[in-house]
Design an enzyme around this catalytic site. Sequence first.
Site, PDB file in Angstrom:
ATOM      1  N   CYS A 160       1.010  -1.483  -0.060  1.00 20.78           N
ATOM      2  CA  CYS A 160       0.066  -0.086  -0.007  1.00 20.78           C
ATOM      3  C   CYS A 160       1.038   1.164  -0.118  1.00 20.78           C
ATOM      4  O   CYS A 160       2.151   1.201   0.173  1.00 20.78           O
ATOM      5  CB  CYS A 160      -0.893   0.168   1.282  1.00 20.78           C
ATOM      6  N   ARG A 191       1.657   1.605  -6.035  1.00 22.60           N
ATOM      7  CA  ARG A 191       1.521   0.564  -4.813  1.00 22.60           C
ATOM      8  C   ARG A 191       0.352  -0.053  -4.330  1.00 22.60           C
ATOM      9  O   ARG A 191       0.129  -0.831  -3.472  1.00 22.60           O
ATOM     10  CB  ARG A 191       2.336   1.447  -3.744  1.00 22.60           C
ATOM     11  N   TRP A 210      -3.768  -1.702  -1.085  1.00 15.58           N
ATOM     12  CA  TRP A 210      -3.600  -2.806  -2.091  1.00 15.58           C
ATOM     13  C   TRP A 210      -4.136  -4.037  -0.863  1.00 15.58           C
ATOM     14  O   TRP A 210      -3.283  -4.506   0.053  1.00 15.58           O
ATOM     15  CB  TRP A 210      -2.461  -2.950  -2.496  1.00 15.58           C
ATOM     16  N   ASN A 217       1.261   0.260   5.876  1.00 18.30           N
ATOM     17  CA  ASN A 217       1.648  -0.698   4.669  1.00 18.30           C
ATOM     18  C   ASN A 217       2.274  -1.776   5.253  1.00 18.30           C
ATOM     19  O   ASN A 217       3.246  -1.569   6.054  1.00 18.30           O
ATOM     20  CB  ASN A 217       2.560   0.203   3.863  1.00 18.30           C
ATOM     21  N   GLY A 218       1.869  -3.047   4.939  1.00 19.77           N
ATOM     22  CA  GLY A 218       2.640  -4.160   5.673  1.00 19.77           C
ATOM     23  C   GLY A 218       1.516  -5.161   6.044  1.00 19.77           C
ATOM     24  O   GLY A 218       0.259  -5.153   5.754  1.00 19.77           O
ATOM     25  N   GLU A 268       8.689 -21.100 -19.087  1.00 25.42           N
ATOM     26  CA  GLU A 268       8.198 -19.872 -18.401  1.00 25.42           C
ATOM     27  C   GLU A 268       9.436 -18.811 -18.953  1.00 25.42           C
ATOM     28  O   GLU A 268       9.202 -17.670 -19.516  1.00 25.42           O
ATOM     29  CB  GLU A 268       8.073 -19.870 -17.008  1.00 25.42           C
ATOM     30  N   LYS A 278       8.481 -15.418 -21.162  1.00 21.03           N
ATOM     31  CA  LYS A 278       9.165 -14.301 -21.072  1.00 21.03           C
ATOM     32  C   LYS A 278       9.709 -13.566 -22.244  1.00 21.03           C
ATOM     33  O   LYS A 278       9.619 -12.345 -22.252  1.00 21.03           O
ATOM     34  CB  LYS A 278      10.136 -14.244 -19.533  1.00 21.03           C
ATOM     35  N   GLU A 321       7.590 -12.596 -25.210  1.00 24.18           N
ATOM     36  CA  GLU A 321       6.634 -11.592 -25.025  1.00 24.18           C
ATOM     37  C   GLU A 321       7.221 -10.140 -25.020  1.00 24.18           C
ATOM     38  O   GLU A 321       6.555  -9.240 -25.503  1.00 24.18           O
ATOM     39  CB  GLU A 321       5.585 -12.098 -23.728  1.00 24.18           C
ATOM     40  N   HIS A 341      13.655 -35.461 -31.204  1.00 22.42           N
ATOM     41  CA  HIS A 341      12.527 -35.974 -31.969  1.00 22.42           C
ATOM     42  C   HIS A 341      12.247 -34.896 -33.011  1.00 22.42           C
ATOM     43  O   HIS A 341      10.951 -35.024 -33.361  1.00 22.42           O
ATOM     44  CB  HIS A 341      11.463 -36.381 -30.935  1.00 22.42           C
ATOM     45  N   LYS A 366      -2.536  -6.377 -19.595  1.00 18.61           N
ATOM     46  CA  LYS A 366      -2.115  -6.783 -18.461  1.00 18.61           C
ATOM     47  C   LYS A 366      -3.110  -7.847 -17.988  1.00 18.61           C
ATOM     48  O   LYS A 366      -2.965  -9.005 -17.460  1.00 18.61           O
ATOM     49  CB  LYS A 366      -1.855  -5.861 -17.351  1.00 18.61           C
TER      50      LYS A 366
HETATM   51  C1  F6R Z   1       2.860 -13.328 -19.039  1.00 19.64           C
HETATM   52  C2  F6R Z   1       1.842 -13.310 -18.526  1.00 19.64           C
HETATM   53  C3  F6R Z   1       0.315 -13.881 -18.987  1.00 19.64           C
HETATM   54  C4  F6R Z   1      -0.617 -14.160 -17.639  1.00 19.64           C
HETATM   55  C5  F6R Z   1      -1.896 -14.685 -18.100  1.00 19.64           C
HETATM   56  C6  F6R Z   1      -2.734 -15.122 -16.996  1.00 19.64           C
HETATM   57  O1  F6R Z   1       3.885 -12.730 -18.324  1.00 19.64           O
HETATM   58  O2  F6R Z   1       1.706 -12.256 -17.656  1.00 19.64           O
HETATM   59  O3  F6R Z   1       0.601 -15.092 -19.320  1.00 19.64           O
HETATM   60  O4  F6R Z   1       0.025 -14.952 -16.742  1.00 19.64           O
HETATM   61  O5  F6R Z   1      -2.326 -13.723 -18.927  1.00 19.64           O
HETATM   62  O6  F6R Z   1      -3.026 -13.830 -16.262  1.00 19.64           O
HETATM   63  P1  F6R Z   1      -3.755 -14.066 -14.948  1.00 19.64           P
HETATM   64  O7  F6R Z   1      -2.717 -14.482 -13.949  1.00 19.64           O
HETATM   65  O8  F6R Z   1      -3.962 -12.469 -14.245  1.00 19.64           O
HETATM   66  O9  F6R Z   1      -4.998 -14.736 -14.843  1.00 19.64           O
END
Ligand code: F6R
Length: 609
Positions: free
Chosen positions: A2, A27, A74, A100-101, A482, A486, A489, A505, A604
């Site tokens: 927060c 935050r 948050w 915050n905490g 993963e 990363k 993307e 294969h 996001k």
């Molecule tokens: C990749 C990424 C996405 C999310 C996916 C699910 O870095 O962030 O692949 O993991 O869109 O999002 P959430 O976890 O919000 O359901």
Amino acid sequence: MCGIVGYVGDKQAAPILLDGLKRLEYRGYDSAGIAIHNCCCTNLIKIEGKIKVLEEKLGGAYPEGHVGIGHTRWATHGRPSDVNAHPHTDCTGDFIVVHNGIIENYQELKEWLQSEGHVFKSETDTEVVPHMIEHFYDGDLFETMKKTISKLEGSFALGVISRREPGTIVAARKSSPLIAGLGEGENFIASDIPAILQHTRKVYILEDGEMVKITKDKVEVTDFEGNPVAKSIFEVKWDAVAAEKGGYPHFMLKEIHEQPRAFKDTMAGRILPEKGEIKLDDVHLSKEYLQGIKKIFIVACGTAYHAGMVGKYVIEKLTRVPVEVDIASEFRYRDPMIDKNTLVIIISQSGETADTLAALRESKKLGARVLAITNVVGSSVSREADDIIYTWAGPEIAVASTKAYSTQLIALDFIALYIARTLGRICEKDFQEITSAMKNLPDQAKIILGHEDKIKSLAQKFSDREDVFYIGRGLDYPLSLEGALKLKEISYIHAEAYAAGELKHGTLALIEEGVPVIAPVTQEHLFEKTLSNIKEVKAREGFVVALANEGNEEIKKSVDDVIYIPKTHPILTPILAVIPMQLLAYYAAVARGCDVDKPRNLAKSVTVE
Ligand code: F6R
């Protein structure tokens, strides 16, 4: 996570606090509030929603006064709501607190205060603090704060005002950031520099175990015993935007660096070694229920799905209950075989992903119980699941998920330990071994972050390539997936991950001189096998960077370079090993000049199917 801010001086406090809160919105932003003192009364206004909503509520009629504190929240304990928003007060309204905490021992403190007659209004952990101050108050707010914080366990940056001592703010820090801003005839406290940068560039950065008393003309810093601490002034050189990112060039890098803190928060109060238990406040899976479970499904998208793949391995290993992992967008269209004897674990950072939410609803319709892992209190997933584990990673702003992923892994380990313990499938020794290794993760993550320069130069070496491959076995396979996600993307480099044994294969045909291959070898029982696959790549002149446990000297002989991570319990390695993967992707993207925090075509929160 927060944001808190406080002001005392000659100007009107409210506009300064609201402006500061807006700059701390990164935050957290699920609710906000301010409390302002003037000579005759205190005005406290708080509301669910962003600072904009708070401003709308005020309608331009800001409460008058020269002293105040503010908060942007948050949620951790207690969903976002008007009543759970900060500031919080004691029974009399004399003592007002922002925090915050996480106060880990709030439950026992609350029970004690209730037995003393205190009446609580909110569901938050924070509210114990103003009631404790009321209880201990002896005419000196600073002394009372000392007594109060000596009883608190967990993390806190606290800011307190009282109409009994107008003109003073007392603040304290333990494991949550706090600064004091030094002005002319005015002083400030805040969680972070951007909140006060409009007003001063001179700050004291408080350390853990320090507290501060500010009036308009004085800032006194002491330790928790009240011994004066001589602080040196930090002159802020950054501009406001850089300051919001804590001096980091991107939120992604900041969030990668926040992982040691995020790990601590995710684990806070959840490991009870003396009882040999994992305490998960919002999970209520009885022994009878778990004994009836025939199967566990883990359902998620993207990075969260990769966390689920790690979860499958760990849960099956520790509990011997079969686990199936499914991509949320596939799950409900394939008539999944689930019923009341199935536990469905839903993983979603945002708690709003449309496919994941639909899978949750489908599971419930079919009679399954749903346990959700999410980072957002009050999200749709958290409201609709039967049981919840919050990751408490704090807001994740960068589109590429980093700290949310690693804390999802910790949450999955907790689920595995919780079920294994409840069903009596893990012995005391193994339980203690894993949980004590977990406690070292924050410090070990810091060690990895200390290798950043080396990882950066490796990333720069392959940043001009069009294809990068990742290979791994066992837990190193989801780690590879993963790592590849990363990289692609945020850098737009084509990256693919394979179970190392699969390479021959088909994909081996793509390996030629200089093709980068990232090869984690953190699973020691599989080392020899992965080494053979690495040799297959080297025989075709690929450029191999291994990711190995500290002490593995053998690997050096067979690869072009090695990134080492500190040794932990084997099931915990993905939590540490993902950090170099994140940094490799980050620095490759930076080298290519990509918009790291906002990669093209992505959002996001994916609220469409
Ligand atoms: C990749 C990424 C996405 C999310 C996916 C699910 O870095 O962030 O692949 O993991 O869109 O999002 P959430 O976890 O919000 O359901």
